[in-house]
Scaffold this motif. Structure first.
Motif, mmCIF file in Angstrom:
data_model
loop_
_atom_site.group_PDB
_atom_site.id
_atom_site.type_symbol
_atom_site.label_atom_id
_atom_site.label_comp_id
_atom_site.label_asym_id
_atom_site.label_seq_id
_atom_site.Cartn_x
_atom_site.Cartn_y
_atom_site.Cartn_z
ATOM 1 N N GLN A 157 -6.190 6.787 3.810
ATOM 2 C CA GLN A 157 -7.549 7.053 3.056
ATOM 3 C C GLN A 157 -8.489 5.790 3.613
ATOM 4 N N ILE A 158 -7.827 4.726 3.814
ATOM 5 C CA ILE A 158 -8.562 3.493 4.491
ATOM 6 C C ILE A 158 -9.110 4.039 5.919
ATOM 7 N N GLN A 189 -5.809 -3.735 7.929
ATOM 8 C CA GLN A 189 -4.511 -3.457 7.421
ATOM 9 C C GLN A 189 -3.623 -2.886 8.613
ATOM 10 N N ARG A 190 -4.018 -3.017 9.866
ATOM 11 C CA ARG A 190 -3.711 -2.487 10.999
ATOM 12 C C ARG A 190 -2.161 -2.606 11.137
ATOM 13 N N ASP A 201 -11.904 6.732 5.651
ATOM 14 C CA ASP A 201 -13.442 5.983 4.843
ATOM 15 C C ASP A 201 -13.996 5.489 6.241
ATOM 16 N N LEU A 202 -13.032 4.572 6.952
ATOM 17 C CA LEU A 202 -13.876 3.963 8.115
ATOM 18 C C LEU A 202 -14.199 4.847 9.179
ATOM 19 N N GLU A 231 -2.777 5.779 0.672
ATOM 20 C CA GLU A 231 -3.969 4.531 0.475
ATOM 21 C C GLU A 231 -4.478 4.228 1.786
ATOM 22 N N LEU A 232 -3.171 3.840 2.773
ATOM 23 C CA LEU A 232 -3.610 3.538 4.187
ATOM 24 C C LEU A 232 -4.260 4.653 4.938
ATOM 25 N N TYR A 235 0.872 -1.375 -0.074
ATOM 26 C CA TYR A 235 -0.005 -0.119 0.130
ATOM 27 C C TYR A 235 0.801 1.228 -0.067
ATOM 28 N N VAL A 257 -9.460 -2.737 11.585
ATOM 29 C CA VAL A 257 -8.898 -2.498 10.206
ATOM 30 C C VAL A 257 -7.988 -3.685 9.894
#
Length: 164
Positions: A84-85, A104-105, A88-89, A81-82, A77, A102
């Motif tokens: 933005q994740i 991708q934590r 968004d959440l 991008e990270l 990533y 998450v």
């Protein structure tokens, strides 16, 4: 094993995870059915094509091999991008996301040094930990409030059930 196989290619990149795989057999009307769940990790950069061959005995049924396409285990990533994740959440939940929410934590913590650093960089407020030490009278008050709420909810449920 991960570090040894990382960015390998071909069959060297793929690892079968036995303890997370299983097969169930069922006989119905003289027909044997097999249902398998197979965990395979691909530590390479490219999608790999593999074949799964059942362990056939000479006197056993003739199951055919299954062809699978296994994408890389992890994705690279970009920082944005990270972030933005996280944004968004945050918008979806209406509150600061917990790390456990998450997927991708781990990547986020490694990339930004900590969960809090990532939240700051994403412009998301950091929740202060709640007070964990209370006096006895404070605990009793909290318990009484919760009990009253639960009793009210129970009464509402009983009224609803009696009406329907």
């Amino acid at each position: 094993m991960f570090l040894i196989k990382r960015n390998a290619t071909g069959s060297e990149a793929v690892e079968y995870i036995k303890n997370k795989s299983s097969c169930n057999y069922e006989t119905m009307d003289d027909q044997l059915n097999m249902d398998c769940s197979v965990k395979v990790n691909n530590y390479g950069k490219n999608t790999e094509l593999i074949f799964i061959y059942p362990n056939n005995n000479d006197d056993g049924p003739g199951f055919k091999p299954k062809k699978l396409s296994v994408p890389p285990h992890s994705r690279r990533y970009k920082d944005e991008e990270l972030l933005q994740i996280l944004r968004d959440l945050y918008e979806k939940l209406g509150r600061t996301p917990l790390a456990s929410e998450v997927p991708q934590r781990v990547t986020i913590r490694i990339r930004f040094g900590s969960w809090e650093n990532a939240l700051r960089k994403a412009g998301i407020p950091i929740n202060k930990p709640k007070k964990t030490k209370y006096e006895n009278d404070e605990l009793l008050e909290i318990l009484q409030e919760k009990m009253l709420k639960n009793m009210d909810a129970l009464q509402d449920t009983k009224r609803f059930n009696n009406q329907h």
